[in-house]
Design a protein around this motif. Structure first.
Motif, PDB file in Angstrom:
ATOM      1  N   PHE A 151      -2.992   3.970  -9.532  1.00 21.27           N
ATOM      2  CA  PHE A 151      -3.717   4.795  -8.742  1.00 21.27           C
ATOM      3  C   PHE A 151      -4.965   4.569  -8.186  1.00 21.27           C
ATOM      4  CE2 PHE A 151      -0.130   7.249 -10.864  1.00 21.27           C
ATOM      5  CZ  PHE A 151       0.452   7.901  -9.711  1.00 21.27           C
ATOM      6  N   VAL A 152      -5.331   4.766  -6.999  1.00 19.85           N
ATOM      7  CA  VAL A 152      -6.717   4.194  -6.620  1.00 19.85           C
ATOM      8  C   VAL A 152      -7.335   5.559  -6.437  1.00 19.85           C
ATOM      9  CG1 VAL A 152      -8.203   2.883  -5.078  1.00 19.85           C
ATOM     10  CG2 VAL A 152      -5.782   1.876  -5.689  1.00 19.85           C
ATOM     11  N   PRO A 153      -8.041   6.111  -7.250  1.00 18.82           N
ATOM     12  CA  PRO A 153      -8.880   7.476  -6.740  1.00 18.82           C
ATOM     13  C   PRO A 153      -9.585   7.584  -5.457  1.00 18.82           C
ATOM     14  CG  PRO A 153      -9.387   6.615  -8.989  1.00 18.82           C
ATOM     15  CD  PRO A 153      -8.775   5.550  -8.339  1.00 18.82           C
ATOM     16  N   GLY A 154      -9.459   8.371  -4.819  1.00 14.84           N
ATOM     17  CA  GLY A 154     -10.291   8.699  -3.601  1.00 14.84           C
ATOM     18  C   GLY A 154     -11.592   9.088  -3.864  1.00 14.84           C
ATOM     19  N   GLN A 155     -12.697   8.643  -3.119  1.00 13.62           N
ATOM     20  CA  GLN A 155     -14.088   9.243  -3.219  1.00 13.62           C
ATOM     21  C   GLN A 155     -14.499   9.804  -2.104  1.00 13.62           C
ATOM     22  OE1 GLN A 155     -16.952   6.152  -3.946  1.00 13.62           O
ATOM     23  NE2 GLN A 155     -18.636   7.601  -4.394  1.00 13.62           N
TER      24      GLN A 155
ATOM     25  N   GLU B  44      -0.598   3.078   4.597  1.00 13.32           N
ATOM     26  CA  GLU B  44      -0.959   2.250   3.499  1.00 13.32           C
ATOM     27  C   GLU B  44      -1.823   2.790   2.413  1.00 13.32           C
ATOM     28  OE1 GLU B  44      -2.765  -2.185   2.373  1.00 13.32           O
ATOM     29  OE2 GLU B  44      -2.718  -1.596   4.366  1.00 13.32           O
ATOM     30  N   ASN B  45      -2.767   3.503   2.799  1.00 15.75           N
ATOM     31  CA  ASN B  45      -3.738   4.261   1.885  1.00 15.75           C
ATOM     32  C   ASN B  45      -2.837   5.279   1.148  1.00 15.75           C
ATOM     33  OD1 ASN B  45      -6.345   4.102   4.529  1.00 15.75           O
ATOM     34  ND2 ASN B  45      -5.879   2.510   2.969  1.00 15.75           N
ATOM     35  N   PHE B  46      -1.962   5.936   1.909  1.00 17.75           N
ATOM     36  CA  PHE B  46      -1.425   7.196   1.304  1.00 17.75           C
ATOM     37  C   PHE B  46      -0.401   6.472   0.155  1.00 17.75           C
ATOM     38  CE2 PHE B  46      -2.051   9.657   5.323  1.00 17.75           C
ATOM     39  CZ  PHE B  46      -2.815  10.419   4.869  1.00 17.75           C
ATOM     40  N   ASP B  47       0.015   5.359   0.420  1.00 14.21           N
ATOM     41  CA  ASP B  47       0.967   5.030  -0.588  1.00 14.21           C
ATOM     42  C   ASP B  47       0.474   4.764  -1.954  1.00 14.21           C
ATOM     43  OD1 ASP B  47       3.126   4.881   1.279  1.00 14.21           O
ATOM     44  OD2 ASP B  47       2.825   2.910   1.977  1.00 14.21           O
ATOM     45  N   LYS B  48      -0.968   4.524  -1.867  1.00 15.75           N
ATOM     46  CA  LYS B  48      -1.830   4.064  -2.933  1.00 15.75           C
ATOM     47  C   LYS B  48      -2.422   5.312  -3.425  1.00 15.75           C
ATOM     48  CE  LYS B  48      -3.417  -0.556  -1.467  1.00 15.75           C
ATOM     49  NZ  LYS B  48      -4.483  -1.175  -1.411  1.00 15.75           N
TER      50      LYS B  48
ATOM     51  N   ALA C 221      -4.719  14.912   2.766  1.00 17.32           N
ATOM     52  CA  ALA C 221      -3.808  15.606   1.540  1.00 17.32           C
ATOM     53  C   ALA C 221      -2.557  16.195   1.943  1.00 17.32           C
ATOM     54  CB  ALA C 221      -4.722  16.242   0.477  1.00 17.32           C
ATOM     55  N   LEU C 222      -2.644  17.066   3.128  1.00 21.13           N
ATOM     56  CA  LEU C 222      -1.568  17.805   3.510  1.00 21.13           C
ATOM     57  C   LEU C 222      -0.350  16.890   4.030  1.00 21.13           C
ATOM     58  CD1 LEU C 222      -3.364  20.637   5.755  1.00 21.13           C
ATOM     59  CD2 LEU C 222      -2.660  20.730   3.448  1.00 21.13           C
ATOM     60  N   LYS C 223      -0.617  15.754   4.441  1.00 25.16           N
ATOM     61  CA  LYS C 223       0.486  14.836   4.698  1.00 25.16           C
ATOM     62  C   LYS C 223       1.171  14.440   3.344  1.00 25.16           C
ATOM     63  CE  LYS C 223      -1.879  13.199   8.757  1.00 25.16           C
ATOM     64  NZ  LYS C 223      -2.434  11.950   9.497  1.00 25.16           N
ATOM     65  N   LEU C 224       0.551  14.748   2.252  1.00 25.73           N
ATOM     66  CA  LEU C 224       1.151  14.233   0.852  1.00 25.73           C
ATOM     67  C   LEU C 224       1.697  15.467   0.259  1.00 25.73           C
ATOM     68  CD1 LEU C 224      -1.497  11.887  -0.657  1.00 25.73           C
ATOM     69  CD2 LEU C 224       0.962  11.211   0.369  1.00 25.73           C
TER      70      LEU C 224
END
Length: 511
Positions: A390-394, A435-439, A226-229
């Motif tokens: 938004f695709v929620p992370g689990q 690609e994951n971060f973009d979602k 998450a720090l990258k966001l």
């Protein structure tokens, strides 16, 4: 899969899968591995929670080893009755704190069974090397004690010396029967026992508590990603927890350890960036005398605040983490307060099953005006909000413990070290792509979980070798990722063009 999809009720799918596991183990794992994202919520959370609640009425066969107070004095003999001799991983519970559902007694066996299915499907540990264990010391759940289908001892929970002696006999017998390299994973023990068991046996046995250590490792991985966001380092953020039990304090300690490692600051200093709220409010220095020992490191200088909302407004955290087991506690006011002083508030609603989640994904995105970085313990569907999907992370422990356990097995580790947990977190965070971060995802998709587990196993094994004296499988393999992959169980069938031959192979081959 077509037949499974005919069932509309998740518990029916769970029962069908458990029947398949008993009838055709190879096909069960082939199915689970090929459809992991669809079947993981069935085999494990949230459906396993309902299965445990109704375990007595859906019970068909043991699926694991039950050890009760009545076996005290002969636990070694009971272990020797298990048909498999080469056991590498044991998942054990006493059923006192199953997910966020409380004391389910003997019916908590669904948790070790489910966890070990994931050890095989996601981490590649051979099914025959896995042993689910239920320590039955009774239950304080009156509803179960009066349930005609309850399968456990119908008595109040044993505790104190009687409980300690039973657990000590079990731990001694496991080491005597299976050796020093068998991994014992403690699962869903109540707080008062979980911390004591981990502290007592971590220096003499290869033990791992998934609720304390596994949850911590997977959450830390999500935070690193998450720090990258949101930007900044861990030490530049402020953390507020709702829940100060096994999960909350375990996560907090690992975050503080990683901060200390990065900044070279003493652990006592990095802990001051982390605040916890329990059922009585903010944990502060003035409450220290009445706090349980595992909460005391988090008692900082501050006025006492009773509610979460007051704590959020006073502490102004950048990261809010829920591990309380209490649903609907991240209210609209709490999320809006977080959003008022954070451009991208990080919100983790970790409690399981879904009914106990602190808030839903939709609530987090809607109330934060689509600005939240969100992850949950149970799965949520994608959310349409403010014109975005938004695709929620689990933040599912299944990302960590299968690969972590495999790393211990392939290195022949004899103890678990905190540095191994940090290595597992970093390995998982590295698997998150742009690609994951973009979602909006801060965890990689479960479709790649075997590859992810191999990388985690390699990093954990590497740390075991680096620490010296912990790894016993020598010499160290040159390429640990490839070695991990080569050790992973695969349920694949032999390919053949002749359907008659294929049918013969399925039914008559011992393999």
């Amino acid at each position: 899969m077509h037949m499974l999809r005919q069932y509309q009720v998740p518990l029916q799918r769970y029962m069908a899968l458990m029947d398949l596991q008993e009838r055709n183990e190879r096909l069960f794992y082939k199915l689970l591995m090929d459809n992991v994202e669809e079947l993981l919520p069935i085999v494990y959370t949230p459906t396993v929670g309902e299965a445990c609640q109704k375990w007595g009425s859906i019970y068909r066969r043991p699926q694991g080893l039950y050890i009760s107070l009545r076996e005290k004095g002969r636990i070694l003999d009971v272990l020797k009755n298990w048909p498999e001799r080469n056991i590498q991983v044991i998942v054990v519970t006493d059923g006192e704190r199953i997910l966020g559902l409380g004391d389910l007694g003997c019916q908590g066996m669904g948790i070790p069974v489910g966890k070990l299915a994931l050890y095989t499907a996601l981490g590649g540990v051979r099914p025959s090397a896995c042993l689910p264990v239920m320590i039955d010391v009774g239950t304080n759940n009156e509803k179960l004690l009066n349930d005609e289908f309850y399968i456990g001892l119908r008595q109040k929970r044993a505790n104190g010396q009687e409980y300690a002696e039973l657990m000590d006999e079990f731990m001694t017998a496991v080491k005597q029967n299976y050796g020093e390299k068998v991994l014992i994973q403690f699962e869903d023990f109540a707080n008062h026992n979980a911390f004591e068991l981990l502290a007592k046996y971590r220096r003499t046995h290869l033990v791992f508590n998934d609720d304390i250590q596994g949850t911590a490792s997977v959450v830390l991985a999500g935070l690193v990603a998450a720090l990258k966001l949101v930007g900044g380092t861990l030490a530049e953020h402020t953390f507020l927890f709702l829940g100060a039990g096994e999960a909350g304090t375990g996560i907090a300690e690992l975050i503080a350890l990683e901060m200390s490692r990065q900044t070279k600051a003493p652990l006592e200093e990095t802990r001051k960036k982390i605040w916890l709220v329990d059922s009585k409010g903010l944990i502060v220095d003035s409450r220290k005398e009445s706090l349980q020992h595992f909460k005391k490191p988090w008692a900082h200088e501050h006025e006492h605040l009773k509610g979460l909302l007051d704590a959020v407004k006073a502490i102004k955290p950048t990261v809010l983490i829920g591990s309380s087991g209490a649903g609907k506690t991240f209210t609209k006011e709490v999320i809006e307060a977080m959003t008022s002083f954070n451009e991208k508030p990080v919100i983790f609603a970790l409690s399981n099953p879904t009914s106990q989640s602190e808030c839903t994904a939709e609530e987090a995105y809607q109330w934060s005006k689509a600005r939240a970085i969100f992850a949950s313990g149970s799965p949520f569907d994608p959310v349409e909000c403010h014109g975005q999907t938004f695709v929620p992370g689990q933040a599912n422990n299944a990302y960590i413990f299968p690969g972590f356990g495999l790393g211990l097995v392939i290195s022949g580790a004899i103890r678990v070290h905190d540095d191994m947990l940090l290595a597992a977190s970093e390995a998982l965070a590295r698997q998150v792509t742009q690609e994951n971060f973009d979602k909006g995802l801060i965890y990689p998709p479960f479709s790649n979980i075997r590859k992810i587990s191999a990388h985690i196993a390699a990093e954990v094994a590497a740390k075991a070798y680096e620490l010296g004296g912990l790894a016993t499988r020598l010499p160290r393999p040159a390429n640990l990722v490839k070695y991990a992959e080569s050790c992973m169980y695969s349920p694949n069938y032999a390919a053949t063009a002749d359907h008659r031959e294929l049918r013969f192979f399925y039914f008559f081959s011992p393999e």
